[in-house]
Design a protein around this motif. Structure first.
Motif, PDB file in Angstrom:
ATOM      1  N   ASP A 421      -2.112  -9.095   1.679  1.00 28.48           N
ATOM      2  CA  ASP A 421      -3.032  -8.523   2.665  1.00 28.48           C
ATOM      3  C   ASP A 421      -4.181  -9.454   3.023  1.00 28.48           C
ATOM      4  O   ASP A 421      -4.919  -9.181   3.972  1.00 28.48           O
ATOM      5  CB  ASP A 421      -3.622  -7.212   2.137  1.00 28.48           C
ATOM      6  CG  ASP A 421      -2.632  -6.068   2.227  1.00 28.48           C
ATOM      7  OD1 ASP A 421      -1.880  -6.010   3.214  1.00 28.48           O
ATOM      8  OD2 ASP A 421      -2.598  -5.243   1.295  1.00 28.48           O
ATOM      9  N   PHE A 422      -4.356 -10.554   2.295  1.00 28.07           N
ATOM     10  CA  PHE A 422      -5.524 -11.402   2.498  1.00 28.07           C
ATOM     11  C   PHE A 422      -5.185 -12.766   3.095  1.00 28.07           C
ATOM     12  O   PHE A 422      -6.076 -13.617   3.235  1.00 28.07           O
ATOM     13  CB  PHE A 422      -6.257 -11.577   1.167  1.00 28.07           C
ATOM     14  CG  PHE A 422      -6.620 -10.270   0.529  1.00 28.07           C
ATOM     15  CD1 PHE A 422      -7.594  -9.461   1.080  1.00 28.07           C
ATOM     16  CD2 PHE A 422      -5.956  -9.817  -0.600  1.00 28.07           C
ATOM     17  CE1 PHE A 422      -7.917  -8.239   0.520  1.00 28.07           C
ATOM     18  CE2 PHE A 422      -6.268  -8.596  -1.175  1.00 28.07           C
ATOM     19  CZ  PHE A 422      -7.254  -7.808  -0.609  1.00 28.07           C
ATOM     20  N   GLY A 423      -3.916 -12.955   3.445  1.00 25.61           N
ATOM     21  CA  GLY A 423      -3.542 -14.199   4.103  1.00 25.61           C
ATOM     22  C   GLY A 423      -3.925 -15.422   3.273  1.00 25.61           C
ATOM     23  O   GLY A 423      -3.934 -15.398   2.041  1.00 25.61           O
ATOM     24  N   ARG A 424      -4.295 -16.485   3.972  1.00 24.17           N
ATOM     25  CA  ARG A 424      -4.676 -17.731   3.295  1.00 24.17           C
ATOM     26  C   ARG A 424      -6.194 -17.821   3.130  1.00 24.17           C
ATOM     27  O   ARG A 424      -6.797 -18.890   3.307  1.00 24.17           O
ATOM     28  CB  ARG A 424      -4.141 -18.929   4.070  1.00 24.17           C
ATOM     29  CG  ARG A 424      -2.618 -18.987   4.128  1.00 24.17           C
ATOM     30  CD  ARG A 424      -2.121 -20.165   4.952  1.00 24.17           C
ATOM     31  NE  ARG A 424      -0.676 -20.197   5.050  1.00 24.17           N
ATOM     32  CZ  ARG A 424       0.138 -20.806   4.179  1.00 24.17           C
ATOM     33  NH1 ARG A 424      -0.380 -21.442   3.140  1.00 24.17           N
ATOM     34  NH2 ARG A 424       1.436 -20.783   4.350  1.00 24.17           N
ATOM     35  N   THR A 425      -6.815 -16.698   2.805  1.00 19.15           N
ATOM     36  CA  THR A 425      -8.258 -16.675   2.588  1.00 19.15           C
ATOM     37  C   THR A 425      -8.565 -17.090   1.143  1.00 19.15           C
ATOM     38  O   THR A 425      -7.675 -17.392   0.355  1.00 19.15           O
ATOM     39  CB  THR A 425      -8.831 -15.278   2.854  1.00 19.15           C
ATOM     40  OG1 THR A 425      -8.279 -14.361   1.884  1.00 19.15           O
ATOM     41  CG2 THR A 425      -8.460 -14.795   4.253  1.00 19.15           C
ATOM     42  N   ASP A 426      -9.856 -17.026   0.806  1.00 18.16           N
ATOM     43  CA  ASP A 426     -10.287 -17.419  -0.538  1.00 18.16           C
ATOM     44  C   ASP A 426      -9.903 -16.400  -1.608  1.00 18.16           C
ATOM     45  O   ASP A 426     -10.014 -16.712  -2.799  1.00 18.16           O
ATOM     46  CB  ASP A 426     -11.812 -17.586  -0.577  1.00 18.16           C
ATOM     47  CG  ASP A 426     -12.299 -18.719   0.300  1.00 18.16           C
ATOM     48  OD1 ASP A 426     -11.457 -19.506   0.763  1.00 18.16           O
ATOM     49  OD2 ASP A 426     -13.517 -18.817   0.518  1.00 18.16           O
ATOM     50  N   GLU A 427      -9.475 -15.207  -1.231  1.00 19.19           N
ATOM     51  CA  GLU A 427      -9.277 -14.140  -2.206  1.00 19.19           C
ATOM     52  C   GLU A 427      -8.298 -14.539  -3.304  1.00 19.19           C
ATOM     53  O   GLU A 427      -8.564 -14.320  -4.490  1.00 19.19           O
ATOM     54  CB  GLU A 427      -8.785 -12.869  -1.499  1.00 19.19           C
ATOM     55  CG  GLU A 427      -8.779 -11.629  -2.380  1.00 19.19           C
ATOM     56  CD  GLU A 427      -7.527 -11.474  -3.203  1.00 19.19           C
ATOM     57  OE1 GLU A 427      -7.550 -10.693  -4.177  1.00 19.19           O
ATOM     58  OE2 GLU A 427      -6.513 -12.141  -2.898  1.00 19.19           O
TER      59      GLU A 427
END
Length: 529
Positions: A421-427
């Motif tokens: 659900d957070f794609g290629r983000t920092d999460e």
């Protein structure tokens, strides 16, 4: 007599607020994806300088600005698919809780110098007690927001920033809250050493230098492995996101396809003790769905090993996010996720929030209950039973849960998650950092597997031994060391957190009582008729 002098504010109020905002941005650079761990030091220093000389309410406003800005940068991933409202709401919640702590820190900067007797030397106050009070109050604020409200949000703590620093070995001794205390203590001590004029200039750096040297020179916790497990983790890269387009069975099919190389290795003579799938790796529950059970059975037969997978389980209309240890056609054990993600897996006070943001509330149609099962499982192997610690996704930030899995005999920690659900983000990178910290803190190897990444095997020192790239199916087969010893941090649990928090609170309370008694004495006795 106590001093009546108030500490001069280094900054005017109109400069203190943007300074705090800059501090929040700078501090975020210490966390993944950037991960420049030293940046937390100037970030904390900026907000502390902004708090000096303020009263409670102005200090609270400065704290609100600092923490809200910090979280707006830190958790941008929360707006990936559902817009800015959850991100802003969570950032403001963190800001409000931090505001109270910041107001108390501002009072510490004001009250402790005024309560200190004029006839006493000032250096024990300025270079010992005041920095300890500041660090203790900061730690207390983090501890509260980690568990409250709605289960808290234990994300982006100062103690989460140091896994790549030269003091990472201290996690095994003091845990995450203890690391927060040490870092803030050092920063507060440097700030006071620069400001203090009561001793010769060349003497002022002695205290912070001694603390830094002690932190660096403190020995690492030593332990030896007591065995190993050969684990095959499988990153399926299936369409596991909330808004991904998928057909029935696509998640299971992706995991089966990605597990094929493991099966080929076994056919070529390799031996596997456990196949590990991520959260979001199966469409249905094998305990109730015959087709899913047949697929899981096929995997365990082909690999000759149990499968630890995950499914949504339904018990009399109550849903759980469940890890299932499967072998010989049945579930050997299950673990229900202890901490469903607020606003993602459940909505607190649903009717109230539906009045405010009905579209977001209605988006979460199925809510998950909080699990109550223990966080360990007994894994059968050819050489005997091995107890493993199990957690799912957001569980990794729960200090008590992870410690429980070790104290109950877990010899390795298996962390499964779904980061689609957070794609290629920092999460995903931030969550991997938390898993690395758990390895260093609890003295256990950690195997972190995700649907889309970042999946990795982590050594007991917190270093990544092997990892898979994002958004690619893949496997890692590794001999993962097992450990039995208990680190001081695991043994102490919340004791460090409680002691340092109480110390900060007691120093502030003591100063307040001294000032109250002094004020009453100065007023003299009440006139009598």
């Amino acid at each position: 007599m106590p001093s009546s002098d108030r500490p001069a504010a280094p900054l005017p109020w109109w400069a203190a607020l943007p300074t705090a905002a800059i501090g929040g941005i700078v501090a975020d650079l210490a966390y993944p994806d950037v991960g420049w761990w030293p940046m937390v030091l100037p970030g904390v220093a900026l907000v502390l300088v902004a708090l000096i000389g303020r009263g409670f309410w102005m200090g609270a406003l400065i704290g609100l600005v600092y923490e809200t800005v910090f979280y707006l940068v830190q958790i941008q991933w929360a707006s990936q698919w559902v817009g800015p409202i959850p991100m802003v709401a969570l950032s403001l919640a963190g800001g409000v809780v931090f505001a109270i702590g910041a107001g108390l820190i501002a009072l510490a900067y004001r009250w402790l110098p005024r309560a200190w007797p004029r006839s006493w030397p000032a250096w024990p106050l300025r270079l010992v007690l005041l920095p300890i009070a500041v660090a203790g109050l900061w730690t207390a604020r983090e501890a509260i927001f980690s568990v409250w409200p709605y289960g808290g949000f234990a994300w982006g703590r100062i103690g989460h920033s140091q896994i790549d620093s030269p003091i990472a070995h201290l996690y095994a001794w003091v845990g995450i809250s203890g690391m927060t205390f040490l870092v803030v203590w050092l920063v507060a001590l440097v700030v006071e050493a620069i400001r203090f004029r009561g001793i010769r200039g060349y003497l002022r750096p002695i205290a912070p230098v001694l603390l830094a040297v002690l932190m660096l020179a403190w020995p690492a916790w030593s332990q030896a492995p007591t065995g190993s497990l050969r684990i095959a983790l499988v990153q399926g890269d299936g369409p596991a996101g909330y808004f991904d387009q998928r057909g029935a069975g696509d998640l299971l099919a992706a995991q089966v396809a990605a597990t094929a190389p493991v099966i080929e290795r076994v056919r070529a003579g390799d031996r596997i003790d456990l196949v590990l799938w991520p959260e979001g790796g199966s469409d249905w529950d094998p305990q109730t769905d015959p087709y899913t059970a047949s697929v899981w059975d096929a995997i365990t037969r082909a690999t000759g090993a149990p499968l630890l997978g995950q499914a949504i389980t339904d018990r009399d209309g109550v849903y759980y996010n469940t890890a299932i240890l499967w072998h010989d056609g049945r579930a050997l054990d299950t673990y229900d996720k202890r901490h469903p993600v607020v606003w993602g897996e459940y909505i607190p006070d649903r009717e109230f929030f539906r009045l405010l943001v009905p579209e977001l509330v209605n988006m979460v149609g199925r809510e998950y209950a909080f699990g109550t099962t223990d966080a360990v499982m007994d894994l059968p192997t050819d050489e005997g039973t091995v107890r493993i610690g199990v957690n799912i996704c957001y569980d990794i930030v729960d200090d008590a849960l992870l410690r429980e899995s070790v104290l109950e005999g877990g010899r390795v920690i298996l962390a499964t998650s779904n980061n689609a659900d957070f794609g290629r983000t920092d999460e995903s990178a931030q969550q991997l950092a938390f898993a690395r910290i758990r390895a260093a803190e609890l003295g256990r190897s950690v195997v972190n597997v995700s649907t889309v990444g970042i999946s990795a095997v982590i050594g007991v020192d917190g270093r990544v031994v092997e990892s898979l790239p994002w958004y690619q199916p893949g496997t890692i087969v590794a001999d993962v060391p097992l450990y039995d010893s208990i680190t001081p941090a695991a043994a102490a649990g919340r004791v460090v957190e409680i002691v340092v928090s109480a110390l900060g609170g007691l120093l502030l309370l003591g100063a307040g009582l001294v000032l109250l008694v002094t004020r009453r004495r100065e007023r003299g006795p009440e006139p009598t008729e």
